[in-house]
Design a protein around this motif. Structure first.
Motif, short mmCIF file in Angstrom:
data_model
loop_
_atom_site.label_atom_id
_atom_site.label_comp_id
_atom_site.label_asym_id
_atom_site.label_seq_id
_atom_site.Cartn_x
_atom_site.Cartn_y
_atom_site.Cartn_z
N THR A 20 0.81 -1.22 0.00
CA THR A 20 0.00 0.00 0.00
C THR A 20 0.84 1.27 0.00
OG1 THR A 20 -1.68 -1.23 1.25
CG2 THR A 20 -1.92 1.17 1.16
N TYR A 21 2.05 1.23 0.59
CA TYR A 21 2.83 2.45 0.75
C TYR A 21 4.23 2.37 0.14
CZ TYR A 21 -0.96 3.45 3.96
OH TYR A 21 -2.20 3.67 4.50
N LEU A 22 4.97 1.30 0.40
CA LEU A 22 6.36 1.23 -0.07
C LEU A 22 6.44 1.15 -1.59
CD1 LEU A 22 9.28 1.14 1.07
CD2 LEU A 22 9.16 -1.35 0.86
N LYS A 23 5.76 0.19 -2.18
CA LYS A 23 5.83 0.03 -3.64
C LYS A 23 5.20 1.19 -4.40
CE LYS A 23 6.39 -4.98 -3.92
NZ LYS A 23 5.81 -6.26 -4.41
N PRO A 24 4.04 1.72 -3.97
CA PRO A 24 3.46 2.87 -4.67
C PRO A 24 4.15 4.20 -4.34
CG PRO A 24 1.77 1.60 -3.50
CD PRO A 24 3.09 1.16 -2.99
#
Length: 224
Positions: A20-24
């Protein structure tokens, strides 16, 4: 310029954080990244720091507004660490410390922090930094030179941080061959820098115990 508040979360799994946060590459405030049972929350205060490292000499830096068109600002003075802590305790001041890392002088302090590592081991636990600034001091809008993901945990006082994605760099007037903006983003001159009208970012207000995740390549303007 438009700023949206950064979401605050807790009890997130590593899988959900990465997806939800690191990859995007989306900023978020983690309320439990530094575990509440970490000894730092009991031990770390200015009196303790003065006791263990008060005699160390530190370079003092002033307002960065006057050096926005320069690669780096120069120190305006020097004092002991203890004297500096007395200064920022007694009154608001623009004076900051830069590249003074108490955790390198007293590496045993690293044992005082227990991480709830939502990155599945990607965080570099042996290389943390500690930052000090007086109420009213700021760090100019910049991107970290190593393009790393950053987790900023607040231990005393409050920080207000404005964040902008790398894709908006042209609107932020990056100093050529450098990593900071030449604009005073807090008091923008829209006539000289009209691109600032069109930037969209985030505002994070982090309280003691909270950790802001700043994705790699994101601009951040830090206000103490």
């Amino acid at each position: 310029m438009q700023l949206s508040p950064v979401q605050k979360i807790e009890n997130i799994s590593s899988e959900d954080f990465i997806k939800t946060y690191l990859k995007p590459a989306k900023p978020v405030i983690l309320k439990d990244f530094a575990a509440p049972e970490s000894p730092a929350f009991e031990k770390w205060n200015y009196e303790y720091f003065k006791e263990i490292a008060g005699e160390h000499k530190v370079n003092i830096y002033g307002s960065e507004i006057e050096s926005l068109d320069r690669i780096a600002s120069k120190p305006i003075g020097q004092s002991t660490f203890s004297e500096y802590l007395d200064l920022i305790t007694s009154s608001p001041t623009e004076h900051r410390l830069f590249l003074f890392n108490l955790l390198s002088i007293k590496p045993e302090l690293k044992n005082d922090i227990i991480y709830n590592d939502v990155t599945k081991g990607k965080i570099i636990k042996w290389l943390p930094f500690m930052f000090f600034g007086g109420e009213g001091s700021v760090t100019r809008n910049h991107v970290d030179i190593d393009m790393s993901h950053v987790f900023i945990t607040q231990f005393q006082g409050i920080k207000r941080i404005w964040l902008f994605p790398w894709e908006q760099s042209d609107l932020l007037y990056k100093l050529p061959y450098n990593f900071h903006s030449i604009t005073n983003i807090k008091e923008p001159d829209f006539k000289e820098f009209p691109g600032l009208k069109y930037i969209n970012g985030y505002e994070a207000v982090i309280q003691p115990g909270e950790t802001l995740y700043i994705p790699s390549g994101w601009w951040h303007y830090i206000q103490y």
